[in-house]
Structure formats: C-alpha cells, structure tokens
Motif scaffolding. Structure first.
Motif, PDB file in Angstrom:
ATOM      1  N   LEU A 225     -33.420  -8.346 -27.376  1.00 43.59           N
ATOM      2  CA  LEU A 225     -33.308  -9.655 -27.685  1.00 43.59           C
ATOM      3  C   LEU A 225     -34.693 -10.341 -28.064  1.00 43.59           C
ATOM      4  N   ALA A 226     -35.809 -10.088 -27.459  1.00 40.88           N
ATOM      5  CA  ALA A 226     -36.980 -10.576 -27.703  1.00 40.88           C
ATOM      6  C   ALA A 226     -37.564 -10.032 -29.152  1.00 40.88           C
ATOM      7  N   MET A 227     -36.939  -9.098 -29.525  1.00 39.61           N
ATOM      8  CA  MET A 227     -37.370  -8.565 -31.042  1.00 39.61           C
ATOM      9  C   MET A 227     -36.509  -9.518 -32.244  1.00 39.61           C
TER      10      MET A 227
ATOM     11  N   GLY B 299     -36.622 -15.666 -34.007  1.00 42.95           N
ATOM     12  CA  GLY B 299     -36.578 -17.011 -33.514  1.00 42.95           C
ATOM     13  C   GLY B 299     -36.010 -17.091 -32.056  1.00 42.95           C
ATOM     14  N   TRP B 300     -35.999 -16.021 -31.443  1.00 46.90           N
ATOM     15  CA  TRP B 300     -35.913 -16.036 -29.703  1.00 46.90           C
ATOM     16  C   TRP B 300     -37.272 -16.197 -29.209  1.00 46.90           C
ATOM     17  N   SER B 301     -37.434 -17.042 -28.457  1.00 50.54           N
ATOM     18  CA  SER B 301     -38.726 -17.504 -27.699  1.00 50.54           C
ATOM     19  C   SER B 301     -38.528 -17.664 -26.220  1.00 50.54           C
ATOM     20  N   THR B 302     -39.234 -17.705 -25.148  1.00 47.36           N
ATOM     21  CA  THR B 302     -39.372 -18.181 -23.908  1.00 47.36           C
ATOM     22  C   THR B 302     -40.566 -18.959 -23.739  1.00 47.36           C
ATOM     23  N   ALA B 303     -41.223 -19.463 -25.024  1.00 47.60           N
ATOM     24  CA  ALA B 303     -42.579 -20.038 -24.966  1.00 47.60           C
ATOM     25  C   ALA B 303     -42.183 -21.438 -24.139  1.00 47.60           C
TER      26      ALA B 303
ATOM     27  N   PRO C 238     -43.149 -25.492 -23.378  1.00 44.85           N
ATOM     28  CA  PRO C 238     -43.339 -26.777 -24.115  1.00 44.85           C
ATOM     29  C   PRO C 238     -44.485 -27.091 -24.740  1.00 44.85           C
ATOM     30  N   LEU C 239     -45.718 -26.689 -23.946  1.00 46.84           N
ATOM     31  CA  LEU C 239     -46.891 -26.794 -24.426  1.00 46.84           C
ATOM     32  C   LEU C 239     -47.354 -25.772 -25.673  1.00 46.84           C
ATOM     33  N   ALA C 240     -46.811 -24.811 -25.526  1.00 45.98           N
ATOM     34  CA  ALA C 240     -47.076 -23.776 -26.661  1.00 45.98           C
ATOM     35  C   ALA C 240     -46.316 -24.160 -28.020  1.00 45.98           C
ATOM     36  N   ARG C 241     -45.313 -24.812 -27.628  1.00 45.47           N
ATOM     37  CA  ARG C 241     -44.329 -25.096 -29.026  1.00 45.47           C
ATOM     38  C   ARG C 241     -44.899 -26.697 -29.691  1.00 45.47           C
ATOM     39  N   GLU C 242     -45.563 -27.262 -28.681  1.00 44.87           N
ATOM     40  CA  GLU C 242     -46.502 -28.668 -28.905  1.00 44.87           C
ATOM     41  C   GLU C 242     -47.370 -28.242 -29.812  1.00 44.87           C
ATOM     42  N   LEU C 243     -48.140 -26.963 -29.536  1.00 46.19           N
ATOM     43  CA  LEU C 243     -49.399 -26.617 -30.256  1.00 46.19           C
ATOM     44  C   LEU C 243     -49.127 -25.821 -31.681  1.00 46.19           C
ATOM     45  N   GLY C 244     -47.708 -25.681 -31.805  1.00 45.94           N
ATOM     46  CA  GLY C 244     -47.170 -24.658 -33.075  1.00 45.94           C
ATOM     47  C   GLY C 244     -46.997 -23.496 -32.770  1.00 45.94           C
ATOM     48  N   PHE C 245     -47.092 -22.796 -31.482  1.00 47.84           N
ATOM     49  CA  PHE C 245     -46.806 -21.641 -31.366  1.00 47.84           C
ATOM     50  C   PHE C 245     -45.217 -21.479 -30.794  1.00 47.84           C
ATOM     51  N   GLY C 246     -44.929 -20.287 -30.447  1.00 50.22           N
ATOM     52  CA  GLY C 246     -43.610 -20.099 -29.535  1.00 50.22           C
ATOM     53  C   GLY C 246     -42.187 -19.959 -30.540  1.00 50.22           C
ATOM     54  N   ALA C 247     -42.558 -19.761 -31.762  1.00 50.44           N
ATOM     55  CA  ALA C 247     -41.343 -19.943 -32.779  1.00 50.44           C
ATOM     56  C   ALA C 247     -40.518 -18.619 -32.852  1.00 50.44           C
ATOM     57  N   GLY C 248     -40.970 -17.712 -31.991  1.00 53.13           N
ATOM     58  CA  GLY C 248     -39.896 -16.528 -31.701  1.00 53.13           C
ATOM     59  C   GLY C 248     -40.210 -15.523 -33.055  1.00 53.13           C
ATOM     60  N   MET C 249     -41.293 -15.351 -33.478  1.00 51.53           N
ATOM     61  CA  MET C 249     -41.679 -14.566 -34.608  1.00 51.53           C
ATOM     62  C   MET C 249     -42.631 -13.534 -34.451  1.00 51.53           C
ATOM     63  N   GLY C 250     -43.410 -13.663 -33.372  1.00 55.10           N
ATOM     64  CA  GLY C 250     -44.411 -12.613 -32.790  1.00 55.10           C
ATOM     65  C   GLY C 250     -44.083 -11.202 -32.823  1.00 55.10           C
ATOM     66  N   LEU C 251     -43.064 -10.856 -31.999  1.00 53.33           N
ATOM     67  CA  LEU C 251     -42.575  -9.370 -31.846  1.00 53.33           C
ATOM     68  C   LEU C 251     -42.161  -9.058 -33.337  1.00 53.33           C
TER      69      LEU C 251
END
Length: 179
Positions: free
Chosen positions: A115-117, A120-124, A126-139
């Motif tokens: 699922l993590a792969m 768009g799927w993310s467990t980030a 609110p702070l990470a999302r507010e800063l522009g991270f956690g879009a679910g594209m890392g892995l």
C-alpha cells in the motif's frame, strides 16, 4: 557524528575545487561515502545529503539525468525518515559504477509496504502536509529512480531501504540490419 559530517564536507569541498582544475583518474575512481544522522522532524535539514552527493556526481561528469535520479532517491529517503520515524541514518556511497543509498530508521515501521508503494498513499501528519511534504510520492519515486530497490520494515522496529543507481546508461544491443 559531527566528525563524519565535517569529513563529508571536506570531501565535497575537495571534489568541488577539482571542477576548476583537472582531476586525475585515480581521484575519480576513489569511492566517496557520505553518512548522516537524520533527526525526526528536522525539515530544515532535508536534502543536505542529496545536495552534497549531487555535487560529487557533477564533478565526476555523471549524466545530469542520472544525477537527478540519484538525488531524488537520497532526498525522498531522507525526508521519509524526517516525516515518518523517530530518527535514523542515511548513507550514500558513490563508486565509479553506481551510487548506493541506504536509509535506516527507528520505528514505527510500515504496516503495509504494498500500500505504501502506491502513489498518493501517505501517513504523514498535518505538519508535514502543511509544509508541503507527505504527498505519498516518496517510495514510488524512489522505486522509479532506482536501478535496484529493496525495502524491509518491521512494525515497532523501523524500516531499511536500499537503492542502487547505475552511473552509466545501459547501451542497447545493436539491431540487425534487415535486407
């Protein structure tokens, strides 16, 4: 750790200084290893290792597309530790043939790697999302940019990511001439 960071900076500075002069083949063949402790929540440090690595690759004349792919892997791995763990380590080894990137974090682990792969799927949080991270594209980005990719995770213990980016593009076999 400060000693390792200082050593990495010295190596990066030496490599950068060589861009104005002529580096000899033995200097270019020498492996360079960068290591950093990555602290949870330290968004200001995100990307420092990937920047140093990219500088070394640039000095070595590596194709810009390969530089970009390796930088994406290192950056995404580093930010995943910052966002999702309680800290960890990032190691980058630049050799004449490839870049090896290893990221190891401490807890909480990935419950469902499949699922993590998914994009768009993310467990980030609110702070990470507010800063522009956690879009679910890392892995997914790490997997796309790697020539070899492995990930292992244990709930409550952490995650280990291994990536290789080859420094030379594969040359396709010659096509046979048709009569």
């Amino acid at each position: 750790m400060q000693h390792l960071e200082k050593r990495a900076e010295e190596v990066a500075a030496r490599e950068a200084a060589q861009t104005t002069g002529q580096a000899n083949d033995s200097e270019l063949a020498e492996p360079v290893v960068l290591r950093a402790e990555v602290k949870a929540g330290d968004y200001d440090s995100a990307g420092k290792v990937s920047q140093r690595m990219r500088q070394i690759l640039r000095m070595r004349g590596v194709d810009p597309d390969i530089q970009r792919r390796a930088a994406i892997v290192a950056y995404e791995a580093e930010t995943n530790i910052i966002i999702h763990s309680i800290g960890g380590d990032l190691s980058v080894a630049v050799t004449p043939g490839k870049v090896v990137i290893e990221a190891t974090d401490r807890g909480p682990g990935i419950e469902n790697i499949e699922l993590a792969m998914q994009e768009g799927w993310s467990t980030a949080g609110p702070l990470a999302r507010e800063l522009g991270f956690g879009a679910g594209m890392g892995l997914p980005n790490i997997r796309k940019c790697s020539d070899k990719f492995e990930i292992k995770s244990e709930m409550g213990a952490g995650t280990r990511l291994y990536s290789e980016v080859l420094l030379h593009k594969a040359v396709p076999p010659p096509q046979e001439a048709r009569p």
